[in-house]
Design a protein around this motif. Structure first.
Motif, short mmCIF file in Angstrom:
data_model
loop_
_atom_site.label_atom_id
_atom_site.label_comp_id
_atom_site.label_asym_id
_atom_site.label_seq_id
_atom_site.Cartn_x
_atom_site.Cartn_y
_atom_site.Cartn_z
N UNK A 122 0.84 -1.19 0.00
CA UNK A 122 0.00 0.00 0.00
C UNK A 122 0.88 1.24 0.00
N UNK A 123 0.27 2.36 -0.32
CA UNK A 123 1.00 3.62 -0.30
C UNK A 123 1.54 3.92 1.10
N UNK A 124 0.77 3.57 2.10
CA UNK A 124 1.23 3.78 3.48
C UNK A 124 2.54 3.07 3.73
N UNK A 125 2.65 1.82 3.29
CA UNK A 125 3.88 1.06 3.51
C UNK A 125 5.02 1.58 2.64
N UNK A 126 4.71 1.94 1.40
CA UNK A 126 5.75 2.44 0.49
C UNK A 126 6.41 3.70 1.06
N UNK A 127 5.60 4.64 1.52
CA UNK A 127 6.16 5.90 2.02
C UNK A 127 6.83 5.72 3.37
N UNK A 158 -6.41 8.24 0.90
CA UNK A 158 -6.09 7.19 -0.08
C UNK A 158 -4.83 6.42 0.32
N UNK A 159 -4.42 6.54 1.55
CA UNK A 159 -3.16 5.98 1.99
C UNK A 159 -3.12 4.45 1.94
N UNK A 160 -4.27 3.81 1.96
CA UNK A 160 -4.30 2.34 1.94
C UNK A 160 -4.57 1.77 0.55
N UNK A 161 -4.51 2.62 -0.45
CA UNK A 161 -4.65 2.14 -1.82
C UNK A 161 -3.31 1.59 -2.33
N UNK A 162 -3.37 0.93 -3.47
CA UNK A 162 -2.17 0.34 -4.09
C UNK A 162 -1.75 1.18 -5.29
N UNK A 163 -0.48 1.07 -5.72
CA UNK A 163 0.02 1.93 -6.80
C UNK A 163 -0.80 1.88 -8.08
N UNK A 164 -1.35 0.72 -8.44
CA UNK A 164 -2.09 0.62 -9.71
C UNK A 164 -3.38 1.43 -9.69
N UNK A 165 -3.80 1.90 -8.53
CA UNK A 165 -5.01 2.70 -8.43
C UNK A 165 -4.75 4.19 -8.66
N UNK A 166 -3.51 4.54 -9.00
CA UNK A 166 -3.14 5.94 -9.21
C UNK A 166 -2.66 6.14 -10.64
N UNK A 172 4.06 9.31 -9.37
CA UNK A 172 5.33 10.02 -9.18
C UNK A 172 5.28 10.88 -7.92
N UNK A 173 4.12 11.42 -7.58
CA UNK A 173 3.99 12.16 -6.33
C UNK A 173 4.22 11.23 -5.13
N UNK A 174 3.78 9.98 -5.26
CA UNK A 174 4.05 9.01 -4.19
C UNK A 174 5.55 8.77 -4.06
N UNK A 175 6.22 8.64 -5.22
CA UNK A 175 7.67 8.46 -5.19
C UNK A 175 8.38 9.64 -4.56
#
Length: 337
Positions: A122-127, A158-166, A172-175
């Protein structure tokens, strides 16, 4: 003798990043008999300084060594020789254990946002991953991740979404949010907008500019699009076949390029004024860049240079100050018009 690299910092101010004679040679390909060919010198002895809060644009054709340089700066690749000094400390040969506390200050943004994000997290874990590595608790890391999502223009819910949902721009903002997690001082951005639509490119560039002002970041901004580099950079370094051929403040370099290769690159940048676009000279380089496994002697640009003379074929030009009192350096026997 090569001129000492310059920065835009105050007089006597130590650079945040000092790169000296950095090289990267990859092993040559194996032949049919099992032997290896000549090593590929992807980066061939480059030096530059970067001041705190400054952006250095690194430009050149594909294969010139830009991305390899960026990965060496953050120790994703081990240099063959040379040194990288960050905030007064040589990090080139530090062990991974000794380097870990410094990694919070050195981060990277990659070219393809989706391939650089783990699709199973999830985005939460990635960041928050960089924070967890640095010893943060899971709860604090998650709260910090939500703050960073808002900082880069994403919806924290949207922190618990997955990268493919963006979308690509959102990914790139997540990165970028991930790179900001540990409050770095330097970010190496490797072609951060080249995989995005033009309209989205402008949004990401504006975001990175705002973050630099607000957070006091320094960037090494790697790109092949000179119009983007001009927008974000304080100084620009032009690379050709693993070497820096011209470096200086962006205004003087764009207004009065001294190296023939720089002139050719800038002549290909579209102008917003159609009349000026029709009037200006377009410089077309002959042939393709030589192989870094077998570079030509002397100036590596001489096979494609319209100004090449005999000395260019035999003697390698070193970076030197272009004009008395100037800060621009050019590696050319015959710089200027």
């Amino acid at each position: 003798m090569t001129a000492e690299p310059t920065t835009t910092g105050g007089a006597g101010a130590a650079p945040l990043l000092a790169v000296r004679d950095l090289t990267m040679a990859f092993p040559g390909r194996r032949g049919r008999t099992g032997g290896r060919g000549a090593p590929v010198r992807a980066v061939d002895g480059i030096s530059f300084d970067l001041a705190a809060g400054e952006t250095l644009g690194l430009v050149g054709e594909s294969g010139c060594g830009k991305s390899t340089t960026g990965r060496m700066l953050v120790r994703l690749l081990e240099p063959t020789s040379g040194s990288v000094t960050f905030d007064g400390r040589d990090i080139t040969r530090l062990s991974q254990g000794a380097l870990r506390p410094l990694r919070r200050h050195l981060q990277m943004v990659f070219q393809d946002p989706h391939s650089s994000l783990n699709p199973r997290q999830t985005v939460a874990r990635i960041i928050s991953d960089p924070l967890l590595v640095q010893g943060w608790s899971a709860g604090d890391a998650r709260r910090r991740a939500a703050e960073l999502m808002e900082l880069v223009g994403l919806i924290p819910e949207h922190i618990d979404r997955y990268p493919h949902e963006f979308s690509g721009g959102q990914a790139q903002r997540i990165g970028i949010a991930r790179s900001l997690a540990t409050s770095p001082r330097l970010i190496v951005a490797d072609e951060p907008v080249s995989a995005l639509d033009v309209s989205v490119q402008a949004q990401i560039v504006n975001l990175m500019e705002r973050l630099r002002r607000e957070l006091g970041l320094a960037y090494v901004f790697i790109a092949h699009d000179l119009s983007v580099v001009k927008r974000v950079s304080d100084r620009v370094a032009v690379m050709y076949l693993g070497r820096i051929v011209e470096i200086g403040d962006k205004k003087s370099l764009y207004d009065d390029p001294r190296h023939p290769y720089t002139r050719a690159l800038l002549s290909a940048v579209p102008l917003p004024d159609p009349a000026a676009e029709r009037r200006r000279e377009r410089i077309t380089l002959l042939g393709d860049p030589p192989s870094p496994a077998a570079p030509p002697p002397g100036c590596t640009f001489h096979p494609r240079c319209p100004k090449a003379q005999e000395v260019c074929r035999t003697e390698r030009p070193l970076l030197r100050i272009a004009d008395p009192g100037a800060t621009r350096e050019v590696a050319c026997h015959f710089p200027g018009d």
